[in-house]
Design an enzyme around this catalytic site. Structure first.
Site: not given
Ligand code: NAD
Length: 413
Positions: A105
């Protein structure tokens, strides 16, 4: 949202798995230690000429089963502990889904929303250049995470390639299709969360058709999960982002259109607003945390009415929150299973880049479903046969494979 330490959560989960697997203290010592940590200073020249310094990280938690693999996060709250915790989770996730990778990461402690496009590009390129000695298609392959997307991956791929002197698409995944990205990668994590949701509903004897869902976080994971589930006939009753949540929208397409221009889902015409805590406590069949770590805690878990929690986010539940959900009979599909669709299709992208041969969208989908279904069946049958939670089963499976790989490789010298 981050109120407890993700590293504390990750180590507590690992300790439990090590005990359940009856592994030795030597195994614990090896499994609980990250292999390589790089902390870098990332200077950024802002558009107005001011120079600012940001902290960047890349943690290669494990390389025992293959090159390390994991996302790059741009978020003001990241620190080394959280990055180590997330790299540890990637290690168990890749082992659980039988991908030939270790876990990694990385990221930069910056609020990506404050950067202009040009600043974002300069920061991404400088960060890539700082971590360049330890990444590469055979060493460590970054991907998008919170605050980064396919644009950042294109800049990372270009920076690495310019330094190599030739094009190296396999250095990152989650790239645009024209640069060697894979069909189906954009939706993959959401597709996987959706498949996990359907299987969890079946396991609980709830008909997925018309089942109600609340999703916290409306980014890449939350949005694509919502699209997939709505397409399968479930009812998404509420979504939220960092500003807050809403209910009462007509469709995901409607609320997405609004949020594209408004920058948030809050305030869409005809909707009712709520806080990010209220969305957790809605009376729905399924709750999907898809934002950041530590949203379901000892303080918030007791009020959860959903029968199923599907962890789209990484580490959204603290051990205290997890214990409350278990004692209330809530089925939790753990992060390392539920959101593994992203790294599974990243693996496909890496394989396609290595072979210079690209698959159809149907091939990607079929292979994703088959790998994920295998992991879901392994987790649910292990959980039933040992009378443990899905999280405990998933960790036992993932951790045991890494421990076995350590044993088989032996200790050098
Ligand atoms: P992103 O940046 O695209 O979206 C994050 C979302 O969370 C946004 O809507 C943001 O406004 C919201 N957010 C941020 N802070 C917040 C808070 N305090 N309260 C409520 N909402 C909040 O990120 P993503 O890629 O969608 O990732 C989201 C989660 O999924 C993370 O934990 C990430 O590690 C995990 N994840 C992502 C992927 C991927 O392929 N992108 C894969 C596996 C896991």
């Amino acid at each position: 949202m981050t109120t407890e330490s993700p590293i504390k959560t990750a180590l507590a989960q690992l300790r439990r798995a090590v005990e359940q697997l009856e592994l030795s203290e030597n195994d614990w010592n090896t499994l609980s230690t990250p292999r390589r940590i790089l902390e870098v200073a990332v200077p950024l020249r802002r558009d107005d000429g001011k120079v600012e310094m940001y902290k960047g990280y890349r943690v290669q938690y494990s390389t025992t089963r293959g090159p390390s693999k994991g996302g790059v996060r741009f978020h003001q709250d990241i620190d080394l502990d959280e990055t180590v915790a997330l790299a540890m989770l990637m290690t168990w996730k890749c082992a659980l889904t039988h991908l030939p990778y270790g876990g990694a990461k990385g990221g930069v402690a910056v609020n990506a929303q404050t950067l202009s496009l040009a600043e974002n590009e300069r920061l991404t390129r400088r960060y890539t250049s700082e971590i360049l000695p330890i990444i590469g298609p055979e060493r460590d392959i970054p991907a998008p995470d919170v605050g980064t997307d396919e644009r950042n991956m294109a800049w990372m791929m270009d920076t690495y390639s310019v330094n190599a002197g030739f094009s190296v698409p396999g250095v990152v995944t989650g790239k645009p299709i024209v640069l060697g990205g894979s069909l189906g990668r954009t939706t993959a994590t959401g597709d996987g969360v959706a498949l996990s949701t359907i299987e969890a509903l079946k396991a609980k004897g709830i008909n997925p058709q018309g089942a109600t869902v609340a999703i916290q976080g409306f980014g890449k994971v939350g949005y694509w999960t919502a699209v997939a589930l709505e397409g399968m006939g479930l009812k998404i009753v509420a979504v939220s982002d960092v500003v807050g949540g809403v209910t009462g929208f007509k469709s995901i397409a409607d609320i997405f259109e609004f949020s594209k221009t408004a920058g948030t889902v809050v305030g869409a015409p005809g909707t009712t607003s709520m806080t990010n805590e209220e969305i957790l406590h809605l009376d729905v069949d399924v709750l999907i945390p898809a934002a950041l770590a530590d949203s379901i805690t000892g303080a918030t878990a007791g009020g959860i009415k959903a029968k199923i929690v599907v962890e789209g986010a990484n580490a959204p539940t603290t051990p205290e929150g997890d214990a409350i959900l278990a004692s209330n009979g809530v089925l939790v599909v753990p992060d390392i299973l539920a959101n593994s669709g992203g790294v599974i299709v990243s693996y496909f992208e890496w394989v396609q880049d290595k072979q210079n041969y690209f698959w159809s969208a149907d091939e990607v989908k079929e292979n994703l479903n088959s790998i994920l279904m295998k992991a879901i069946v392994e987790v649910s049958t292990t959980a039933s046969s040992k009378n443990i939670t899905w999280r405990e089963a998933a960790l036992m499976l993932g951790v045991s494979r890494v421990a076995e790989a350590h044993r088989l490789r032996g200790l050098y010298p």
